[in-house]
Design a protein around this motif. Structure first.
Motif, mmCIF file in Angstrom:
data_model
loop_
_atom_site.group_PDB
_atom_site.id
_atom_site.type_symbol
_atom_site.label_atom_id
_atom_site.label_comp_id
_atom_site.label_asym_id
_atom_site.label_seq_id
_atom_site.Cartn_x
_atom_site.Cartn_y
_atom_site.Cartn_z
ATOM 1 N N ASP A 242 0.864 -1.170 0.000
ATOM 2 C CA ASP A 242 0.000 0.000 0.000
ATOM 3 C C ASP A 242 0.898 1.216 0.000
ATOM 4 O OD1 ASP A 242 -1.687 2.077 0.486
ATOM 5 O OD2 ASP A 242 -2.911 0.995 1.925
ATOM 6 N N PRO A 243 0.803 2.086 -1.001
ATOM 7 C CA PRO A 243 1.713 3.219 -1.049
ATOM 8 C C PRO A 243 1.543 4.191 0.084
ATOM 9 C CG PRO A 243 0.005 3.398 -2.726
ATOM 10 C CD PRO A 243 -0.098 2.028 -2.130
ATOM 11 N N ALA A 244 0.442 4.108 0.800
ATOM 12 C CA ALA A 244 0.215 5.087 1.841
ATOM 13 C C ALA A 244 0.141 4.486 3.223
ATOM 14 C CB ALA A 244 -1.089 5.848 1.558
ATOM 15 N N ALA A 245 -0.144 3.195 3.359
ATOM 16 C CA ALA A 245 -0.400 2.680 4.687
ATOM 17 C C ALA A 245 -0.136 1.191 4.764
ATOM 18 C CB ALA A 245 -1.856 2.963 5.090
ATOM 19 N N ALA A 246 0.041 0.717 6.003
ATOM 20 C CA ALA A 246 0.079 -0.712 6.212
ATOM 21 C C ALA A 246 -1.340 -1.249 6.143
ATOM 22 C CB ALA A 246 0.667 -0.998 7.592
ATOM 23 N N VAL A 247 -1.481 -2.549 6.016
ATOM 24 C CA VAL A 247 -2.823 -3.091 5.875
ATOM 25 C C VAL A 247 -3.068 -4.151 6.925
ATOM 26 C CG1 VAL A 247 -2.926 -2.554 3.450
ATOM 27 C CG2 VAL A 247 -1.991 -4.721 4.134
ATOM 28 N N GLU A 248 -4.025 -5.044 6.641
ATOM 29 C CA GLU A 248 -4.493 -5.944 7.675
ATOM 30 C C GLU A 248 -3.386 -6.855 8.163
ATOM 31 O OE1 GLU A 248 -7.294 -8.797 6.516
ATOM 32 O OE2 GLU A 248 -6.210 -9.479 4.784
ATOM 33 N N GLY A 249 -3.616 -7.440 9.309
ATOM 34 C CA GLY A 249 -2.630 -8.333 9.888
ATOM 35 C C GLY A 249 -2.764 -8.315 11.388
ATOM 36 N N PRO A 250 -1.958 -9.062 12.118
ATOM 37 C CA PRO A 250 -2.024 -9.068 13.573
ATOM 38 C C PRO A 250 -1.812 -7.670 14.123
ATOM 39 C CG PRO A 250 -0.661 -10.868 12.773
ATOM 40 C CD PRO A 250 -0.963 -9.994 11.600
ATOM 41 N N LEU B 39 4.288 -12.502 8.432
ATOM 42 C CA LEU B 39 3.623 -11.655 9.413
ATOM 43 C C LEU B 39 3.656 -10.214 8.947
ATOM 44 C CD1 LEU B 39 2.469 -11.238 12.347
ATOM 45 C CD2 LEU B 39 4.840 -10.805 13.027
ATOM 46 N N SER B 40 2.520 -9.556 8.993
ATOM 47 C CA SER B 40 2.484 -8.110 8.732
ATOM 48 C C SER B 40 1.820 -7.422 9.908
ATOM 49 C CB SER B 40 1.701 -7.800 7.442
ATOM 50 O OG SER B 40 0.321 -8.014 7.647
ATOM 51 N N PHE B 41 2.035 -6.135 10.036
ATOM 52 C CA PHE B 41 1.408 -5.384 11.120
ATOM 53 C C PHE B 41 1.267 -3.931 10.701
ATOM 54 C CE2 PHE B 41 5.931 -5.430 11.697
ATOM 55 C CZ PHE B 41 6.269 -4.157 12.116
ATOM 56 N N ASP B 42 0.582 -3.163 11.518
ATOM 57 C CA ASP B 42 0.260 -1.775 11.191
ATOM 58 C C ASP B 42 1.270 -0.821 11.812
ATOM 59 O OD1 ASP B 42 -2.962 -2.878 12.016
ATOM 60 O OD2 ASP B 42 -2.235 -2.624 9.979
ATOM 61 N N ARG B 43 1.703 0.127 11.026
ATOM 62 C CA ARG B 43 2.588 1.155 11.562
ATOM 63 C C ARG B 43 1.828 2.027 12.563
ATOM 64 N NH1 ARG B 43 3.667 1.812 6.130
ATOM 65 N NH2 ARG B 43 2.927 3.951 6.064
ATOM 66 N N PRO B 44 2.529 2.799 13.362
ATOM 67 C CA PRO B 44 1.852 3.660 14.346
ATOM 68 C C PRO B 44 0.803 4.556 13.690
ATOM 69 C CG PRO B 44 4.198 3.634 14.763
ATOM 70 C CD PRO B 44 4.001 2.918 13.461
ATOM 71 N N GLY B 45 -0.373 4.588 14.282
ATOM 72 C CA GLY B 45 -1.446 5.443 13.788
ATOM 73 C C GLY B 45 -2.330 4.799 12.747
ATOM 74 N N TYR B 46 -1.980 3.604 12.286
ATOM 75 C CA TYR B 46 -2.789 2.906 11.294
ATOM 76 C C TYR B 46 -3.609 1.814 11.969
ATOM 77 C CZ TYR B 46 -0.110 5.135 7.550
ATOM 78 O OH TYR B 46 0.457 6.048 6.704
ATOM 79 N N ALA B 47 -4.859 1.665 11.500
ATOM 80 C CA ALA B 47 -5.747 0.598 11.971
ATOM 81 C C ALA B 47 -5.775 0.592 13.502
ATOM 82 C CB ALA B 47 -5.340 -0.732 11.381
ATOM 83 N N GLU B 48 -5.410 -0.531 14.125
ATOM 84 C CA GLU B 48 -5.529 -0.635 15.576
ATOM 85 C C GLU B 48 -4.225 -0.361 16.322
ATOM 86 O OE1 GLU B 48 -7.348 -4.301 16.699
ATOM 87 O OE2 GLU B 48 -8.953 -4.115 15.247
ATOM 88 N N SER B 49 -3.191 0.029 15.604
ATOM 89 C CA SER B 49 -1.945 0.388 16.284
ATOM 90 C C SER B 49 -2.042 1.811 16.828
ATOM 91 C CB SER B 49 -0.757 0.288 15.319
ATOM 92 O OG SER B 49 -0.433 -1.045 15.040
ATOM 93 N N ASP B 50 -1.548 1.985 18.036
ATOM 94 C CA ASP B 50 -1.609 3.303 18.669
ATOM 95 C C ASP B 50 -0.851 4.345 17.862
ATOM 96 O OD1 ASP B 50 -3.047 2.302 20.734
ATOM 97 O OD2 ASP B 50 -1.419 2.264 22.176
ATOM 98 N N ARG C 203 -7.090 3.811 8.158
ATOM 99 C CA ARG C 203 -6.883 5.153 8.712
ATOM 100 C C ARG C 203 -7.995 5.533 9.677
ATOM 101 N NH1 ARG C 203 -5.303 8.185 3.014
ATOM 102 N NH2 ARG C 203 -3.779 6.643 2.330
ATOM 103 N N GLN C 204 -8.436 4.581 10.464
ATOM 104 C CA GLN C 204 -9.547 4.857 11.366
ATOM 105 C C GLN C 204 -9.177 5.821 12.488
ATOM 106 O OE1 GLN C 204 -10.747 1.083 12.933
ATOM 107 N NE2 GLN C 204 -8.861 0.733 14.055
ATOM 108 N N LEU C 205 -7.890 5.993 12.756
ATOM 109 C CA LEU C 205 -7.457 6.972 13.756
ATOM 110 C C LEU C 205 -7.275 8.363 13.174
ATOM 111 C CD1 LEU C 205 -4.821 4.918 15.796
ATOM 112 C CD2 LEU C 205 -7.253 5.255 16.257
ATOM 113 N N GLY C 206 -7.508 8.497 11.874
ATOM 114 C CA GLY C 206 -7.348 9.797 11.230
ATOM 115 C C GLY C 206 -6.058 9.882 10.450
ATOM 116 N N GLU C 207 -6.037 10.752 9.462
ATOM 117 C CA GLU C 207 -4.878 10.860 8.584
ATOM 118 C C GLU C 207 -3.693 11.556 9.239
ATOM 119 O OE1 GLU C 207 -6.226 12.733 5.021
ATOM 120 O OE2 GLU C 207 -6.831 10.825 4.114
ATOM 121 N N HIS C 208 -3.964 12.393 10.251
ATOM 122 C CA HIS C 208 -2.849 13.137 10.846
ATOM 123 C C HIS C 208 -1.851 12.205 11.520
ATOM 124 C CE1 HIS C 208 -0.518 16.219 12.795
ATOM 125 N NE2 HIS C 208 -0.800 15.720 13.988
#
Length: 398
Positions: free
Chosen positions: A98-106, A151-162, A302-307
């Motif tokens: 994803d050019p802008a964000a991480a995607v699904e995963g643990p 294994l993939s995961f979300d960077r900070p601020g993406y999906a469920e990562s703080d 981006r459920q936590l917002g784009e900022h």
């Protein structure tokens, strides 16, 4: 005679005051007909009541807002305490296409670790390498053939990562090492990073090289202000971008506090990547873009917002680094040929100009460079390409 004169003398002013006191009061009907000025004390009291009402309304609004904020904070900290008692909330690099964000995963270390046996028992793969998310086509066969757990995961601020407002290029690398420890992945592991996640791979090579068994860097974002780039290389890469992307990158570097506003305002064109402008797609990217449009998880990314996600990525990626990848020595110089670093980039990439990666590969001879003549930015999602990337990383296939 003198006495009469003295008795008859009365000052005019005194006569007027006496005559005024002697006048009879007007009747109630006449008083009702005559206009009268409002009583000053009544006006003052009314104005005071209105002012008190306004102040009271403001106080109530402020109190309600404060109570709402306090409730939100209490709920947040309760959730933090609950999460801390079971598993650490992930922060780390993206490894999905994803050019802008991480995607699904643990999302949480505890849940990811607990799901591993279940995934294997059901024949599912853990999402991870770009384009290899579910058992479709050759991806699953390659996983079984090589015995790979992805294994993939979300960077900070993406999906469920703080969100992590204070994160830097170094903190993300350390988060990856901590995550690997929490998941008990062993002393060493392979990494694959794409786009913004590709840029993070340089940080991992600098800060946690002792944990890496190999690295694949796919179409990485480059920082135009890294020291070591010649002016002509930077200029050529800079003008491959569209003007709105030049402005967005310039703001992220020089005015990071303005990044969120710049990418949400409607006065000027903002980033083509953020705005999903089709002009940034190459011919091959246009054919592959439907794979990204069909993602079922894109609303969660981006459920936590784009900022705290995309804009924070821009501020870190294009910000002021205290070091430059172009100045790195080979971190695996004493390991022989056991550890490989592969750099992949498409010539037709309009998201991230190829010129920066091309120069880095010349500057760092220990990096194995793969330049794809007709590929754009989304090449990791092309059919068969994930297998090629994985085989190259693990088996040394060209």
């Amino acid at each position: 005679m003198g006495s009469r004169e003295s008795a008859a003398y009365v000052p005019v002013s005194r006569v007027r005051r006496r005559s005024a006191r002697a006048q009879a009061p007007e009747s109630p009907r006449a008083q009702a007909r005559a206009p009268s000025a409002p009583r000053r004390d009544l006006v003052d009291w009314t104005q005071a009541q209105l002012a008190d009402g306004r102040h009271d309304g403001r106080r109530r609004c402020h109190r309600a807002g404060q109570e709402g904020r306090n409730a939100g904070r209490h709920a947040f900290w309760r959730a933090q305490e609950a999460a801390a008692s079971s598993a650490r909330v992930l922060r780390g690099a993206a490894v999905q296409p994803d050019p802008a964000a991480a995607v699904e995963g643990p999302r949480r270390a505890g849940r990811a670790s607990g799901d591993r046996a279940q995934n294997e028992a059901q024949g599912r793969q853990a999402p991870g390498v770009p384009g290899i998310r579910r058992p479709q086509g050759g991806g699953q066969g390659l996983l079984q053939e090589l015995g790979i757990y992805l294994l993939s995961f979300d960077r900070p601020g993406y999906a469920e990562s703080d969100a992590h407002p204070a994160r830097t290029e170094k903190s993300i690398a350390l988060d990856i090492a901590e995550l690997a420890d929490n998941l008990q992945l062993g002393p060493k592991f392979h990494l694959i990073g794409f786009s913004m996640g590709g840029e993070i791979m340089w940080s991992c090579l600098k800060y946690i090289p002792h944990r890496l068994a190999g690295v694949a860097i796919l179409a990485p974002v480059g920082n135009y202000w890294w020291s070591g780039f010649p002016a002509d290389v930077v200029e050529e890469a800079w003008y491959v971008q569209f003007p709105q992307d030049q402005r967005a990158v310039w703001v992220a570097h020089h005015l990071p506090w303005l990044t969120h506003w710049w990418n949400t305002q409607n006065l000027f064109h903002s980033s083509s990547v953020k705005g999903k402008n089709p002009i940034i797609l190459s011919k091959e990217d246009t054919a592959l873009s439907q794979k990204f449009l069909d993602r079922t998880y894109k609303e969660q990314v981006r459920q936590l917002g784009e900022h705290d996600s995309l804009h924070r990525d821009m501020m870190v990626g294009f910000g002021k680094w205290g070091w430059s990848p172009l100045e790195m020595e080979n971190p695996f110089a004493g390991a022989g040929d056991e550890v490989k670093v592969h750099l992949w980039h498409g010539v037709e990439d309009l998201f991230v100009p190829v010129q920066l990666s091309r120069y880095i590969s010349k500057k760092l001879p220990w990096v194995i460079y793969h330049e794809l003549p007709t590929a754009g930015h989304l090449f990791p999602a092309a059919d068969g390409m994930p297998d090629v990337i994985v085989r190259s990383l693990l088996l040394g296939d060209e």
